[in-house]
Design an enzyme around this catalytic site. Structure first.
Site, PDB file in Angstrom:
ATOM      1  N   VAL A 101       9.195  -1.649   6.972  1.00  0.00           N
ATOM      2  CA  VAL A 101       9.622  -2.611   5.954  1.00  0.00           C
ATOM      3  C   VAL A 101       8.430  -3.212   5.218  1.00  0.00           C
ATOM      4  O   VAL A 101       8.487  -3.444   4.005  1.00  0.00           O
ATOM      5  CB  VAL A 101      10.480  -3.725   6.598  1.00  0.00           C
ATOM      6  CG1 VAL A 101      10.855  -4.782   5.565  1.00  0.00           C
ATOM      7  CG2 VAL A 101      11.743  -3.130   7.221  1.00  0.00           C
ATOM      8  N   GLU A 102       7.350  -3.465   5.941  1.00  0.00           N
ATOM      9  CA  GLU A 102       6.194  -4.125   5.333  1.00  0.00           C
ATOM     10  C   GLU A 102       5.446  -3.222   4.352  1.00  0.00           C
ATOM     11  O   GLU A 102       5.096  -3.657   3.252  1.00  0.00           O
ATOM     12  CB  GLU A 102       5.224  -4.603   6.419  1.00  0.00           C
ATOM     13  CG  GLU A 102       5.715  -5.788   7.238  1.00  0.00           C
ATOM     14  CD  GLU A 102       5.673  -7.099   6.467  1.00  0.00           C
ATOM     15  OE1 GLU A 102       5.135  -7.131   5.343  1.00  0.00           O
ATOM     16  OE2 GLU A 102       6.186  -8.102   7.003  1.00  0.00           O
ATOM     17  N   SER A 103       5.170  -1.986   4.756  1.00  0.00           N
ATOM     18  CA  SER A 103       4.286  -1.151   3.936  1.00  0.00           C
ATOM     19  C   SER A 103       4.756   0.284   3.754  1.00  0.00           C
ATOM     20  O   SER A 103       4.112   1.051   3.040  1.00  0.00           O
ATOM     21  CB  SER A 103       2.894  -1.119   4.566  1.00  0.00           C
ATOM     22  OG  SER A 103       2.936  -0.433   5.820  1.00  0.00           O
TER      23      SER A 103
END
Length: 225
Positions: A114-116
Site C-alpha cells: 500500500v505504501e510504495s
C-alpha cells in the site's frame, strides 16, 4: 435551581468556524451561536444548538451528528506483472527481517504494498521515502543513513511498527492508523481511528491485503524454493 433548556431546531449544515449554528433572543436582541463555540468541531457534521439557561448564565452546547459519507470501495489487486517482479526482488528480505523481529510477514508485505507498491525509490509529496515511506523525522530519529536502501528502510519501518504495536497493546488497527496519520491524531480521537477518509481507507486496505497474503495469496509472499 430552575433550569430551562431550550432546543433550537436548525437545518443540518456543515460546521465551519465563523458560521452560525443557531440563535437565541435576549433583552430583545437576537444573538448568534458560533459553530466553533467551545471545542473545535470537525467539519462534515450536522449540528443544532442547545442553550441551557441557569439563572442569568447561558451555557451553550453543540449537539452534533456525523453526516453519512460515501464509503470508498476497498480494492486490492493480486500481484502480477511488474508489481509481482518488484515484489519478488524484496520478499526474501522482508520475510527474513519480519522473522528476525517477530512481525507478521503478511502485515509487512501489506504495508509495503500500500505504501510504495515495492518501489524502493518512491517519494511522496510529503517527503516520505522508500519501500515503507519513512518520513524524514523518522529517518533522523532512527539514524538511517540511506532511506532508499531496502534493508535500512524496512528495518526502520519495522522499528516504527514495533513501537506502535507495543504502544497500542498489539492493536493492529490503531497501529496502522498511527503509522498513517501519526500518534497525535489517534490520541486526539481518544485512541480510535481518526475519522479521516484517507486513514480509514488505508487501515482497511492494508488489513485486506494482510488477510489475503495470509490465505489465498500466501504463495506470493513465500520465499522461492
Amino acid at each position: 435551581m430552575r433550569i430551562l433548556t431550550l432546543f433550537i431546531a436548525l437545518i443540518a449544515l456543515p460546521v465551519f468556524a465563523g458560521e452560525s449554528c443557531g440563535s437565541y433572543v435576549k433583552d430583545g436582541k437576537t444573538h448568534l451561536i458560533p459553530c466553533d463555540y467551545g471545542e473545535k468541531l470537525p467539519t462534515k457534521r450536522s449540528c443544532h444548538a442547545v442553550i441551557i439557561m441557569v439563572g442569568k448564565k447561558h451555557i451553550f452546547k453543540q449537539v452534533c451528528e456525523e453526516q453519512q459519507q460515501q464509503q470508498r470501495t476497498i480494492q486490492v489487486v493480486e500481484p502480477s506483472g511488474a508489481f509481482k517482479v518488484r515484489m519478488s526482488q524484496y520478499k526474501a528480505l522482508v520475510n527474513s527481517l519480519s522473522a528476525e523481529h517477530g512481525i507478521d510477514n503478511a502485515l509487512l508485505h501489506a504495508i509495503i504494498t500500500v505504501e510504495s507498491s515495492y518501489h524502493a525509490d518512491a517519494v511522496s509529496e510529503k517527503g516520505a521515502m522508500g519501500l515503507m515511506q519513512l518520513m524524514p523525522a523518522t529517518v533522523d530519529a532512527l539514524g538511517i543513513e540511506d532511506p532508499y536502501d531496502p534493508q535500512e528502510n524496512i528495518n526502520g519501518g519495522i522499528q516504527q511498527i514495533k513501537v506502535l504495536l507495543k504502544h497500542y497493546n498489539d492493536d493492529v488497527q490503531l497501529t496502522l492508523a498511527a503509522y498513517n496519520a501519526g500518534i497525535g491524531a489517534v490520541k486526539a480521537y481518544q485512541n480510535t481511528i481518526p475519522p479521516y477518509p484517507e486513514t480509514k481507507h488505508y487501515v482497511k486496505t492494508v488489513q485486506t491485503y494482510q488477510q489475503r497474503f495470509s490465505t489465498d495469496w500466501q504463495n506470493h509472499i513465500q520465499d522461492e524454493p
